[in-house]
Design a protein around this motif. Structure first.
Motif, PDB file in Angstrom:
ATOM      1  N   VAL A 167      39.612  34.951  15.794  1.00  0.00           N
ATOM      2  CA  VAL A 167      40.221  34.669  17.093  1.00  0.00           C
ATOM      3  C   VAL A 167      41.723  34.465  16.937  1.00  0.00           C
ATOM      4  N   GLY A 168      42.120  33.715  15.897  1.00  0.00           N
ATOM      5  CA  GLY A 168      43.538  33.501  15.659  1.00  0.00           C
ATOM      6  C   GLY A 168      44.294  34.784  15.365  1.00  0.00           C
ATOM      7  N   GLN A 169      43.591  35.790  14.818  1.00  0.00           N
ATOM      8  CA  GLN A 169      44.204  37.084  14.545  1.00  0.00           C
ATOM      9  C   GLN A 169      44.268  37.964  15.788  1.00  0.00           C
ATOM     10  N   MET A 170      43.336  37.767  16.702  1.00  0.00           N
ATOM     11  CA  MET A 170      43.231  38.640  17.863  1.00  0.00           C
ATOM     12  C   MET A 170      44.131  38.219  19.016  1.00  0.00           C
ATOM     13  N   ARG A 171      44.478  36.930  19.101  1.00  0.00           N
ATOM     14  CA  ARG A 171      45.203  36.472  20.280  1.00  0.00           C
ATOM     15  C   ARG A 171      46.031  35.242  19.959  1.00  0.00           C
ATOM     16  N   ASP A 172      46.940  34.912  20.876  1.00  0.00           N
ATOM     17  CA  ASP A 172      47.778  33.730  20.760  1.00  0.00           C
ATOM     18  C   ASP A 172      46.988  32.528  21.269  1.00  0.00           C
ATOM     19  N   VAL A 173      46.462  31.721  20.351  1.00  0.00           N
ATOM     20  CA  VAL A 173      45.598  30.619  20.758  1.00  0.00           C
ATOM     21  C   VAL A 173      46.365  29.491  21.440  1.00  0.00           C
ATOM     22  N   SER A 174      47.696  29.543  21.418  1.00  0.00           N
ATOM     23  CA  SER A 174      48.460  28.497  22.099  1.00  0.00           C
ATOM     24  C   SER A 174      48.264  28.546  23.608  1.00  0.00           C
ATOM     25  N   THR A 175      47.766  29.667  24.134  1.00  0.00           N
ATOM     26  CA  THR A 175      47.507  29.758  25.565  1.00  0.00           C
ATOM     27  C   THR A 175      46.247  29.005  25.972  1.00  0.00           C
ATOM     28  N   THR A 176      45.441  28.610  24.989  1.00  0.00           N
ATOM     29  CA  THR A 176      44.270  27.756  25.241  1.00  0.00           C
ATOM     30  C   THR A 176      44.414  26.531  24.337  1.00  0.00           C
ATOM     31  N   PRO A 177      45.226  25.566  24.757  1.00  0.00           N
ATOM     32  CA  PRO A 177      45.585  24.446  23.867  1.00  0.00           C
ATOM     33  C   PRO A 177      44.412  23.594  23.420  1.00  0.00           C
ATOM     34  N   ASP A 178      43.379  23.468  24.247  1.00  0.00           N
ATOM     35  CA  ASP A 178      42.214  22.680  23.819  1.00  0.00           C
ATOM     36  C   ASP A 178      41.539  23.321  22.625  1.00  0.00           C
ATOM     37  N   MET A 179      41.382  24.627  22.684  1.00  0.00           N
ATOM     38  CA  MET A 179      40.784  25.343  21.560  1.00  0.00           C
ATOM     39  C   MET A 179      41.676  25.257  20.326  1.00  0.00           C
ATOM     40  N   GLN A 180      42.968  25.410  20.517  1.00  0.00           N
ATOM     41  CA  GLN A 180      43.899  25.341  19.399  1.00  0.00           C
ATOM     42  C   GLN A 180      43.805  23.992  18.690  1.00  0.00           C
ATOM     43  N   ALA A 181      43.763  22.917  19.465  1.00  0.00           N
ATOM     44  CA  ALA A 181      43.698  21.589  18.858  1.00  0.00           C
ATOM     45  C   ALA A 181      42.361  21.341  18.179  1.00  0.00           C
ATOM     46  N   TYR A 182      41.309  21.966  18.650  1.00  0.00           N
ATOM     47  CA  TYR A 182      39.964  21.744  18.111  1.00  0.00           C
ATOM     48  C   TYR A 182      39.748  22.488  16.798  1.00  0.00           C
ATOM     49  N   PHE A 183      40.229  23.720  16.711  1.00  0.00           N
ATOM     50  CA  PHE A 183      39.905  24.584  15.583  1.00  0.00           C
ATOM     51  C   PHE A 183      41.038  24.792  14.581  1.00  0.00           C
ATOM     52  N   PHE A 184      42.262  24.399  14.916  1.00  0.00           N
ATOM     53  CA  PHE A 184      43.402  24.730  14.074  1.00  0.00           C
ATOM     54  C   PHE A 184      44.230  23.486  13.754  1.00  0.00           C
ATOM     55  N   ASP A 185      44.838  23.491  12.553  1.00  0.00           N
ATOM     56  CA  ASP A 185      45.687  22.366  12.179  1.00  0.00           C
ATOM     57  C   ASP A 185      47.080  22.532  12.786  1.00  0.00           C
ATOM     58  N   GLU A 186      47.996  21.614  12.476  1.00  0.00           N
ATOM     59  CA  GLU A 186      49.322  21.633  13.087  1.00  0.00           C
ATOM     60  C   GLU A 186      50.132  22.855  12.670  1.00  0.00           C
ATOM     61  N   GLU A 187      49.790  23.465  11.542  1.00  0.00           N
ATOM     62  CA  GLU A 187      50.476  24.671  11.091  1.00  0.00           C
ATOM     63  C   GLU A 187      49.855  25.944  11.658  1.00  0.00           C
ATOM     64  N   GLY A 188      48.815  25.790  12.464  1.00  0.00           N
ATOM     65  CA  GLY A 188      48.166  26.945  13.070  1.00  0.00           C
ATOM     66  C   GLY A 188      47.113  27.593  12.210  1.00  0.00           C
ATOM     67  N   ASN A 189      46.669  26.928  11.152  1.00  0.00           N
ATOM     68  CA  ASN A 189      45.623  27.461  10.292  1.00  0.00           C
ATOM     69  C   ASN A 189      44.254  26.958  10.739  1.00  0.00           C
ATOM     70  N   ALA A 190      43.282  27.860  10.736  1.00  0.00           N
ATOM     71  CA  ALA A 190      41.918  27.448  11.079  1.00  0.00           C
ATOM     72  C   ALA A 190      41.415  26.450  10.046  1.00  0.00           C
ATOM     73  N   TRP A 191      40.654  25.450  10.512  1.00  0.00           N
ATOM     74  CA  TRP A 191      40.075  24.496   9.577  1.00  0.00           C
ATOM     75  C   TRP A 191      39.250  25.238   8.537  1.00  0.00           C
ATOM     76  N   PRO A 192      39.242  24.793   7.292  1.00  0.00           N
ATOM     77  CA  PRO A 192      38.520  25.514   6.236  1.00  0.00           C
ATOM     78  C   PRO A 192      37.012  25.293   6.302  1.00  0.00           C
ATOM     79  N   VAL A 193      36.289  26.140   5.602  1.00  0.00           N
ATOM     80  CA  VAL A 193      34.850  25.962   5.436  1.00  0.00           C
ATOM     81  C   VAL A 193      34.593  24.587   4.825  1.00  0.00           C
ATOM     82  N   GLY A 194      33.630  23.865   5.388  1.00  0.00           N
ATOM     83  CA  GLY A 194      33.289  22.541   4.897  1.00  0.00           C
ATOM     84  C   GLY A 194      34.021  21.412   5.586  1.00  0.00           C
ATOM     85  N   HIS A 195      35.066  21.736   6.358  1.00  0.00           N
ATOM     86  CA  HIS A 195      35.766  20.689   7.110  1.00  0.00           C
ATOM     87  C   HIS A 195      34.799  20.020   8.078  1.00  0.00           C
TER      88      HIS A 195
END
Length: 573
Positions: A190-218
């Motif tokens: 999803v982060g590769q397909m679109r600008d997730v900043s347009t859906t801030p709730d999703m961005q805050a849920y799945f991505f860290d402050e640097e915009g990286n998706a949380w890793p496996v096991g998080h």
């Protein structure tokens, strides 16, 4: 024999698109190979995630039945498999009541808001919006139906308190769960397909402050979702009439490309109760969901055409067995695209499509030595998804396919869950080349066409044989039919039928899963078929079959993270 009747619309007349190849082949699925067939006592759950399977088993252990287990499973899937389904989406549930012997379809398909019109998907120049633009727009969100549907089914058949069925998912949301490789892979994509900043709730849920998706096991925690479940557990109407309804409307109507949903749209939603669509197949009867689900019609049409051939003598290792399956699929899909829509808005020739005369005429087109050059609809007399299944100790059965449509639905969140993008299932152009409204044109209060195909099969004496179904958008129909052929004609176990390579034949291109035998693919090409091979067909089939001695054997799709769970009889625990 065909049985089809709408018996109630519960006070109001009222799958999912296929995921693209999202490139997850490099991600290891931790439960691949562990989802094996299991013989059991009288109760079994098969779902796409081990947390969800355990939620269903816990409900059964604590006095619940198949309906209670379905509620626990759905609310858990909304948390651990949000890319595919959730309480912000819709579902079709096929329910068999052992005491009465009756089978009922609960229709929780999303509905279009009252503001919807036939130009819903056209831009200012009268051209359809690109799908990736429409996907995360507010226009994509239909009024969610699954909570109202589950509440109705629970009122009719639930065995324990409604609120008890939410405790598993609520605790998991509070305590957190480890992100799986499959879920993390979709987050990255999803982060590769679109600008997730347009859906801030999703961005805050799945991505860290640097915009990286949380890793496996998080460990992913969702206290907001836990709070939502507490309110819905106290009163399901909170979803449609409480503060949550206003939050949903705000999320839908936010930029970019806002929708136009109102709190009245939510308050006015009603699920439908329908009779299953059933048709005889050899010594069996196959029952599934009627329109607006296309699965009941089209799966039965495929199987009806194949009944004209000795499929048992042409198993999965022969080109002729697959050729017949492909041609039946192509013909039936053409009928689906032409005729199926919401029966409240469109006259659907169900009886004609499933009549012996019509099916025999379509089957005659298959009786040839080369591929049909081109397929079209017959003359019928008029112009992310998940699946789970439960058999409880009393013999009640739930076969339920549930969806938020594309990857994490619309990517818009409210109350800690994702909202669907189900209105993209409408035709983007409402009218055909003759200027006539199509069966699946957008309209106010309309349910978009679905491919969901939850199925239950009975023998000639009306005894339960098996239950199956799959996610996968329009490909659901092919996945489900393949599994039925595998079990009913080719003598395979649920697990073996599920693991057959997926073959999706729609139009003039046949999509083959990468595991399809190369030598048979070569023979199909020689017969004139156009093949699109080496694809990752993202099914998620889950099946349970009853053996002659009354024991159950289940199967879970290794393409996902699902498992089969069993319970011995209560007296033996």
């Amino acid at each position: 024999m065909i049985r089809y009747l709408v018996i109630s619309l519960f006070a109001f007349t009222t799958a999912c698109s296929s995921l693209p190849d999202v490139g997850l082949a490099d991600f290891h699925l931790p439960f691949r190979g562990e989802a094996v067939a299991q013989e059991s006592g009288p109760a079994m759950v098969a779902s796409a995630n081990p947390h969800a399977t355990e939620a269903g088993l816990e409900a059964l252990r604590n006095g619940g039945n198949a309906i209670d287990a379905a509620i626990a499973i759905q609310t858990t899937l909304s948390l651990v498999e949000p890319q595919s389904s959730g309480i912000g989406g819709g579902a079709f549930m096929l329910y068999y009541d052992a005491a009465s012997g009756e089978t009922t379809v609960y229709d929780g398909r999303e509905m279009a808001p009252a503001s919807t019109h036939e130009d819903h998907w056209l831009d200012e120049n009268g051209e359809p919006l690109p799908f990736l633009t429409a996907w995360t727009s507010g226009r994509a969100v239909g009024v969610p139906g699954v909570i109202a549907m589950l509440a109705l089914a629970h009122d009719d058949h639930g065995a324990r308190a409604w609120s008890d069925n939410f405790t598993f998912a609520e605790a998991l949301a509070e305590d957190g769960f480890a992100i799986s490789p499959r879920m993390q892979g979709f987050m990255v994509r999803v982060g590769q397909m679109r600008d997730v900043s347009t859906t801030p709730d999703m961005q805050a849920y799945f991505f860290d402050e640097e915009g990286n998706a949380w890793p496996v096991g998080h460990i992913l925690r969702n206290p907001e979702y836990a709070n939502t479940l507490r309110h819905i557990a106290a009163d399901w109407r909170y979803f449609y009439e409480g503060p949550l309804a206003f939050d949903i409307v705000d999320a839908v109507n936010a930029s970019p490309i806002p929708g136009n949903m109102s709190v009245e749209d939510l308050a006015n939603y009603r699920p439908a109760i329908r009779q299953p669509l059933c048709r005889d197949y050899r010594d069996y009867e196959i029952c599934s969901a009627p329109p607006p689900a296309s699965g009941g019609v089209i799966v039965n049409e495929i199987m009806g055409m194949l009944e004209n051939f000795d499929m048992a003598s042409t198993g999965p290792d022969t080109v002729e067995g697959w050729r017949r399956f492909i041609e039946a699929s192509r013909l039936a899909y053409a009928d689906r695209d032409e005729y199926i829509g919401d029966p409240a808005f469109t006259d659907i020739p169900v009886e004609t499509l499933l009549s012996d005369e019509y099916i025999d005429a379509r089957a005659a087109l298959i009786d040839r030595d080369t591929a049909i050059p081109d397929v079209s609809a017959g003359e019928a007399g008029m112009p992310g998804t998940s699946h789970f299944t439960v058999v409880d100790h009393q013999g009640n059965i739930v076969s339920m396919t549930t969806t938020v449509e594309f990857l994490f639905g619309s990517n818009r969140m409210a109350g800690g869950f994702f909202l669907n993008n189900q209105l993209t299932d409408f035709n983007f152009r409402a009218r055909n080349e003759n200027g006539e409204l199509t069966a699946n044109a957008p309209a106010a209060g309309k349910r978009p066409r679905s491919s969901l195909s939850p199925s239950i099969v009975f023998d000639e004496n009306g005894e339960f044989v098996l239950t199956t179904g799959s996610p996968g958008g329009a490909s659901i129909i092919a996945y489900t039919a393949k599994t039925l052929v595998g079990m009913l004609d080719w003598g395979l176990t649920p697990q073996e039928a599920i693991e057959l390579p997926n073959v999706v034949a729609r139009g003039n291109v046949v999509r083959l899963e990468e595991t399809f035998p190369a030598e048979i693919a070569t023979q199909l090409e020689a017969l004139g078929f156009t093949l699109d091979a080496n694809r990752s067909e993202n099914s998620g089939i889950h099946s349970i079959r009853r053996l002659e001695d009354g024991t159950l054997i289940g199967g879970a799709d290794p393409r996902r993270e699902g498992v089969v769970g069993e319970l011995t009889p209560p007296s033996a625990e």
